[in-house]
Design an enzyme around this catalytic site. Structure first.
Site: not given
Lengths: 352, 352
Positions: B27, B31, B40, B77, B154
């Site tokens: 990652r 963020r 973003r 993703d 998921y």
């Protein structure tokens, strides 16, 4: 004092030869039982239920009415100690426990004190006495506490946490402060468990829910060292009372855990009992480890999975059957019947 | 095609002798970087960012502008495949990914198909091509996919989950159906990763986020067997492209993982690299494993913890430095500088 009618789990924890594998469930007094939900509704809040000795006794005994379990476990909260330290425990619906006054600074740590189990925690001792009377010696009563590391996690974060940012920062940047906090929590756990023993519990268990989130070195220094200190103090003062330790996600650490002064170790479902037994070399009783979600399956599948757990442990007397973690709130109570019955049916063959 | 200016991580994955330990972060485009948050905000939603090749390229390159990293990783993703199967991926603020049409029944499974990577997943291949142009051969580009088990979690739950009740019920009560679902997801992952390789990625990584929630037998049957199938297909068709596998909380399973056809295995922070290396006997490269929360500590502490990880791995060339999980969103970017600098400073001694 009433003599025990079923002492199977005590004999197992003393390392004696037994006729079958004892069985109980973490969180066996809980939301999956409609009778629990009814008592809970009468009590008011979850903490009201913990603090009402009669109702805490009632829910402790409920699973014993349904199932032939080999132990009862005190109904209480894991966070009674920090609450007794004045941190202000409260619950918000769906979000788990929180503290009004979390411990974030050296000044916060300096203000902590060892609660008097017969003052601030008297309600727990009252529950123990009431439950003991209610049990009438049917099975042993297990007392418990959160581990110092797990209690400290809640105390510093102020709630449950995904990443444990605050306590990890304290641990990494201020290890002496972290140790001071853990030391006072450990002294509190020792006096709390000793008081539970004096009030009547026959086994004590330390739940280290969050130890598995540490590196090996940090687990040893900040979690296991304090669990060991607790075991040593209890061994010195209450040598007759067996001690158990459960750290979730601790499969890689079972060997050092087996040397920490506990008679039994809980094992979650992600570690097989066969390698766990190899790692611990029958020095300790192993408790576990059916996947709690296996109880979502059909009774036939559940029975097969129970047989797998028993076969995985194999022949021997140092196994207590349990789930690998607490029973989930949406489990069908009849599925539990299948699990326990299968332990009764299939375990004697491993005790011959 | 531009030749690579920095091929350190490729040489490491090929088992060659190297001058220092390569370093990147799971990652790393994320963020914690203010420049990421700015892009973003321009993109719109998270999925809009993934589907815009220019902006996906921009955020992929951002950490390389700040830090001397040895790899870039495709910004995308983990759930692109089930979305391409028509399950309707969407995100709700603070709650993580969800699917409009989860897979719950045999009829749902029968309707699944292997997405064409050059149709439904063309936007990912466009991002790969654009990033490759943007990289100008600075470092290799890592492509990735979720593991079949993790994608199935998921797909069946319809979102993230704490207890995975639905998929566990399917696994325990309808194992053939579970295998049919995992088989079609595996075929999809194979074709997806092969297309990424054709589009230019130089390493592929399979992320098995939820495999660690299984028993050993179930992990082997429902997770590792499918990761192995993927590795075999990629080995047959793309033998030059190194493969890596990361299962979180898999410390007890590293030995069988080392035989599953991967060149490198990710190790989380709860398993030390020294026992991990003993379990895997240098058959694979080990990637990891600084505790992501160590980056909350001071730069001095971070440097010490980096040295501990390097010392724990010890002398040798089969180590890629990384965090034990993705970098957390509230980490100070300057703390990352300390971590990477320390790898550059201290790792050469272990390569002599």
């Amino acid at each position: 004092m009433t003599s025990l009618k079923n002492d199977l789990i005590l004999r197992t924890l003393r390392g004696e030869k037994t006729e079958r594998t004892p069985v109980w469930m973490m969180r066996q007094a809980g939301r999956y039982l409609p009778e629990y939900r009814a008592t809970r509704a009468r009590a008011g809040s979850f903490l009201d239920l913990c603090k009402n000795a009669e109702l805490a006794c009632e829910v402790t005994l409920q699973p014993l009415e349904r199932y032939p379990l080999d132990a009862a476990i005190l109904f209480s909260d894991i966070l009674t100690i920090p609450d007794a330290m004045g941190l202000g425990l409260y619950f918000t619906e769906g979000e788990g426990p929180k503290f009004e006054r979390p411990v974030r600074t050296a000044a916060n740590v300096d203000k902590l004190f060892v609660p008097d189990p017969n003052q601030e925690l008297q309600y727990v001792m009252n529950a123990v006495s009431t439950i003991k009377q209610g049990l009438q010696g049917r099975v042993p009563l297990i007392g418990f506490s959160g581990s110092p590391w797990t209690l400290a996690c809640y105390m510093v974060e102020g709630s449950g946490s995904k990443n444990f940012a605050r306590i990890k920062k304290m641990m990494y940047d201020a290890p002496e402060l972290m140790h001071r906090l853990l030391e006072i929590v450990s002294q509190s756990v020792i006096s709390y468990l000793q008081a539970q023993i004096e009030a009547g519990v026959q086994i004590v268990m330390v739940f280290d829910t969050w130890g598995g989130n540490l590196t090996t070195a940090d687990y040893q220094e900040f979690s296991l060292a304090y669990s060991q200190k607790i075991a040593q103090a209890l061994q010195a003062n209450n040598p007759e009372t067996p001690r158990m330790l459960f750290t979730k996600a601790a499969g890689v650490w079972l060997a050092p855990m087996a040397d920490a002064g506990y008679d039994g170790l809980g094992v979650d479902w992600t570690t097989d009992l066969k390698p766990a037994r190899e790692l611990t070399q029958d020095r300790v009783v192993l408790q576990g480890n059916l996947d709690p979600t296996a109880l979502y399956a059909s009774p036939e599948t559940i029975r097969q999975k129970v047989r797998n757990v028993l076969a995985d442990y194999g022949h021997g007397h140092k196994h207590i059957f349990n789930l690998g973690h607490g029973i989930l709130p949406d489990i069908n109570p009849e599925h539990v019947t299948a699990m326990i019955d299968e332990v009764h049916q299939s375990s004697p063959a491993y005790h011959k």
